[in-house]
Design a protein around this motif. Sequence first.
Motif, PDB file in Angstrom:
ATOM      1  N   MET A  18       0.876  -1.307   0.034  1.00  0.00           N
ATOM      2  CA  MET A  18      -0.132  -0.079   0.186  1.00  0.00           C
ATOM      3  C   MET A  18       1.006   1.175   0.025  1.00  0.00           C
ATOM      4  O   MET A  18       1.706   1.453   0.919  1.00  0.00           O
ATOM      5  N   ASN A  19       0.555   2.008  -0.875  1.00  0.00           N
ATOM      6  CA  ASN A  19       1.523   3.397  -1.119  1.00  0.00           C
ATOM      7  C   ASN A  19       1.064   4.556  -0.457  1.00  0.00           C
ATOM      8  O   ASN A  19      -0.317   4.944  -1.039  1.00  0.00           O
ATOM      9  N   VAL A  20       1.369   4.982   0.812  1.00  0.00           N
ATOM     10  CA  VAL A  20       0.567   6.084   1.323  1.00  0.00           C
ATOM     11  C   VAL A  20       1.463   7.683   1.099  1.00  0.00           C
ATOM     12  O   VAL A  20       2.757   7.455   1.051  1.00  0.00           O
ATOM     13  N   ASN A  21       0.914   8.354   0.547  1.00  0.00           N
ATOM     14  CA  ASN A  21       1.345   9.696   0.287  1.00  0.00           C
ATOM     15  C   ASN A  21       0.675  10.746   1.406  1.00  0.00           C
ATOM     16  O   ASN A  21      -0.101  10.746   1.754  1.00  0.00           O
ATOM     17  N   ILE A  22       1.841  11.200   2.105  1.00  0.00           N
ATOM     18  CA  ILE A  22       1.449  12.104   3.328  1.00  0.00           C
ATOM     19  C   ILE A  22       2.053  13.613   2.701  1.00  0.00           C
ATOM     20  O   ILE A  22       2.965  13.736   2.209  1.00  0.00           O
ATOM     21  N   ARG A  23       1.182  14.534   2.817  1.00  0.00           N
ATOM     22  CA  ARG A  23       1.253  15.793   2.329  1.00  0.00           C
ATOM     23  C   ARG A  23       0.469  16.863   3.379  1.00  0.00           C
ATOM     24  O   ARG A  23      -0.240  16.439   3.904  1.00  0.00           O
ATOM     25  N   ASN A  24       0.737  17.995   3.109  1.00  0.00           N
ATOM     26  CA  ASN A  24       0.236  19.310   3.743  1.00  0.00           C
ATOM     27  C   ASN A  24      -1.297  19.371   2.950  1.00  0.00           C
ATOM     28  O   ASN A  24      -1.460  19.069   1.939  1.00  0.00           O
ATOM     29  N   ILE A  25      -2.140  19.823   3.933  1.00  0.00           N
ATOM     30  CA  ILE A  25      -3.388  20.038   3.469  1.00  0.00           C
ATOM     31  C   ILE A  25      -3.591  21.011   2.443  1.00  0.00           C
ATOM     32  O   ILE A  25      -2.349  21.995   2.486  1.00  0.00           O
ATOM     33  N   ARG A  26      -4.649  21.129   1.468  1.00  0.00           N
ATOM     34  CA  ARG A  26      -4.651  22.287   0.709  1.00  0.00           C
ATOM     35  C   ARG A  26      -6.024  22.802   0.539  1.00  0.00           C
ATOM     36  O   ARG A  26      -6.854  22.182   1.062  1.00  0.00           O
ATOM     37  N   GLU A  27      -6.026  23.967   0.204  1.00  0.00           N
ATOM     38  CA  GLU A  27      -7.464  24.721   0.423  1.00  0.00           C
ATOM     39  C   GLU A  27      -8.511  23.794  -0.498  1.00  0.00           C
ATOM     40  O   GLU A  27      -9.638  23.590  -0.096  1.00  0.00           O
ATOM     41  N   GLU A  28      -8.155  23.457  -1.781  1.00  0.00           N
ATOM     42  CA  GLU A  28      -8.785  22.501  -2.613  1.00  0.00           C
ATOM     43  C   GLU A  28      -9.202  20.963  -1.955  1.00  0.00           C
ATOM     44  O   GLU A  28     -10.095  20.278  -2.590  1.00  0.00           O
ATOM     45  N   ASP A  29      -8.707  20.843  -0.929  1.00  0.00           N
ATOM     46  CA  ASP A  29      -8.930  19.698  -0.119  1.00  0.00           C
ATOM     47  C   ASP A  29     -10.339  19.560   0.716  1.00  0.00           C
ATOM     48  O   ASP A  29     -10.653  18.843   1.474  1.00  0.00           O
ATOM     49  N   ALA A  30     -10.959  20.840   0.709  1.00  0.00           N
ATOM     50  CA  ALA A  30     -12.078  21.139   1.669  1.00  0.00           C
ATOM     51  C   ALA A  30     -13.100  19.878   1.665  1.00  0.00           C
ATOM     52  O   ALA A  30     -13.484  19.413   2.664  1.00  0.00           O
ATOM     53  N   GLU A  31     -13.627  19.829   0.420  1.00  0.00           N
ATOM     54  CA  GLU A  31     -14.637  18.792   0.286  1.00  0.00           C
ATOM     55  C   GLU A  31     -14.026  17.484   0.662  1.00  0.00           C
ATOM     56  O   GLU A  31     -14.980  16.698   1.468  1.00  0.00           O
ATOM     57  N   ALA A  32     -13.130  17.036   0.191  1.00  0.00           N
ATOM     58  CA  ALA A  32     -12.662  15.880   0.499  1.00  0.00           C
ATOM     59  C   ALA A  32     -12.467  15.443   1.848  1.00  0.00           C
ATOM     60  O   ALA A  32     -12.763  14.575   2.501  1.00  0.00           O
TER      61      ALA A  32
END
Length: 169
Positions: A1-15
């Motif tokens: 399983m490939n997990v990508n960890i990243r900072n939140i972005r404004e466009e992530d609001a709905e998800a």
Amino acid sequence: MNVNIRNIREEDAEAFLELCLRLDRETEFMLLEPGERLTTPEEQRQKFAALLAADHSMIFVAEINGQLAGYLGAYGSSYQRNRHSVYLVLGILQAFSGKGVGTALFTELHRWAEARNLHRLELTVMAHNDAAIALYKKAGFEVEGIKKDSIRLGDRFVDELYMAKLLPS
């Protein structure tokens, strides 16, 4: 399983809202009960904009196959006396629990915290949440105290543990 960890972005609001609503439904270990989360996607976007404009807070998300599987929020203060400290909130979908997502989120948190010369990471956890407590201890957190009857689950009260990790300064 490939997990990508990243900072939140404004466009992530709905998800992100979808992730939180799903967590509210599938576990009693998050603070909000199903139906209590009333934030709109636009309000969430505004919260993310404010968070991203500040240097003392961040939400890290775990992305698996393009979908959010969990998050780790680090919420700091702009006040001088406690600027060295952040309060943490973790949520991981049950389907991804025990698969290294939490460890990956904490690894990214530590990079971020060290870059900001933070000294204290703190959180609370329900005393019967054995899986989360094990993850936090694995990440170097220690129990500092107990908040008696701090959460009401249905018709019973449960304790929370105060846990913290001190980083080298």
